[in-house]
Enzyme design. Structure first.
Site, PDB file in Angstrom:
ATOM      1  N   LEU A  53      -1.232   6.703   2.172  1.00 45.84           N
ATOM      2  CA  LEU A  53      -0.823   6.220   3.488  1.00 45.84           C
ATOM      3  C   LEU A  53       0.141   7.262   4.046  1.00 45.84           C
ATOM      4  O   LEU A  53       1.153   7.585   3.413  1.00 45.84           O
ATOM      5  CB  LEU A  53      -0.142   4.856   3.351  1.00 45.84           C
ATOM      6  CG  LEU A  53      -0.056   3.942   4.575  1.00 45.84           C
ATOM      7  CD1 LEU A  53      -1.423   3.709   5.204  1.00 45.84           C
ATOM      8  CD2 LEU A  53       0.592   2.620   4.211  1.00 45.84           C
ATOM      9  N   ASP A  54      -0.181   7.822   5.217  1.00 44.29           N
ATOM     10  CA  ASP A  54       0.635   8.887   5.796  1.00 44.29           C
ATOM     11  C   ASP A  54       2.078   8.437   6.002  1.00 44.29           C
ATOM     12  O   ASP A  54       2.336   7.246   6.228  1.00 44.29           O
ATOM     13  CB  ASP A  54       0.058   9.324   7.149  1.00 44.29           C
ATOM     14  CG  ASP A  54      -1.305  10.000   7.020  1.00 44.29           C
ATOM     15  OD1 ASP A  54      -1.614  10.491   5.923  1.00 44.29           O
ATOM     16  OD2 ASP A  54      -2.046  10.034   8.022  1.00 44.29           O
TER      17      ASP A  54
END
Length: 315
Positions: A53-54
């Site tokens: 997840l960025d």
């Protein structure tokens, strides 16, 4: 002549604890950083996550501890749900807020125009990943090449969008969506492509993941809830309080057939041996299934020719 020294095997640091922690990752916090923090908090020997997840995204980051890391692929393949906001008028190098503006437009889409294109992005579609992505090109990550100023040809690939819903258009510049998608889908690419189709460009300005199947939104634990437990001075009490948030390792396998076995059968499986499945209730052939004894995960394996053959054993 001195005898050669025997190689000593270091005992792994930390507790041999296993289970899933479904973290609600905050913004500006990388996935690797989050895993390191959870591993340290739980004093776990081993930890890993099921899907990056960025840093600019928040929400669900399933983290596997101990033996649960063996079940990560089953979660990676699961459906995911994201809520996201697209800001119209600008395409950015990274397809999110972080990158520089590469295209712009004064055009803004009408709500009905947005609704009209949604069917184009539902079902099995071809999608080109962003230039800033973890896709490997000739052995190198695309984002490393992009940071070096190289523009590379990333081939389009097949992804599946199960559902794409327009939630709201609060103003002319933004639109809120929810998407349920399969493995390998880039929501940033979805925003980029919709912006191009609408003739106005667009990029992700907010992104939150709310589901990674089989884990639901109600299972998420905020990071601050966990870090608050650092205030408990007694180590055993602190770890017990943290462990209460762990989900059983077998939860990741809920899409597979389950065998309930006895202790003798469990012992055979842990030794790497198959077990016979007899009787009318014996399950049909299946390429993957899992076995539990007294509620604990014993093995993942294959059912065939009247037996269960272990591929991975636990505990």
């Amino acid at each position: 002549m001195s005898k050669p020294r025997k190689q000593q095997h270091r005992k792994p640091k930390g507790r041999p604890i296993s289970g899933w922690l479904i973290l609600d990752k905050p913004l500006d916090f990388g996935s690797t950083e989050a895993v390191s923090k959870i591993k340290w908090l739980f004093n776990a020997q081993k930890a890993g996550h099921a899907g990056t997840l960025d840093p600019l995204a928040s929400g669900m980051l399933p983290i596997a501890l101990g033996d649960a890391t063996k079940t990560v692929p089953y979660v990676m393949d699961g459906r995911k749900i994201y809520e996201f906001t697209v800001t119209w008028g600008e395409q950015r190098a990274t397809d999110d807020l972080e990158g520089e503006v590469v295209e712009s437009s004064d055009q803004r889409p009408e709500e009905q125009a947005i609704r009209d294109i949604l069917p184009n992005y539902t079902g099995v579609i071809m999608q080109t990943p962003p230039q800033f992505s973890a896709i490997k090109i000739a052995g190198e990550r695309a984002y490393d090449l992009a940071r070096d100023g190289e523009t590379v040809e990333i081939p389009a690939r097949e992804v599946e969008i199960h559902r794409l819903t327009l939630l709201a258009c609060p103003d002319a510049d933004t639109a809120h969506f929810e998407v349920e998608c399969g493995k390998g889908t880039y929501v940033r690419a979805l925003a980029r492509d919709m912006g191009r189709d609408l003739g106005c460009f667009g990029h992700i300005s907010e992104l939150r993941r709310t589901m990674v199947a089989p884990f639901g939104e109600d299972m998420m634990v905020p990071l601050e809830t966990l870090t608050a437990l650092e205030a408990i001075e007694d180590r055993d009490e602190r770890l017990e309080a943290l462990d209460a948030f762990l989900i059983d390792t077998a939860e990741a396998l809920s899409s597979l057939p389950r065998l309930i076995i006895n202790d003798d059968q469990a012992h055979r499986l842990k030794m790497g041996n198959p077990i016979l499945l007899r009787g009318r209730d014996a399950p049909a052939n299946h390429p993957e299934a899992y076995a539990t004894a007294q509620g604990k995960l014993v093995a993942i394996g294959e059912i065939g020719e009247g037996e269960f053959r272990p591929k991975r054993v636990f505990g």
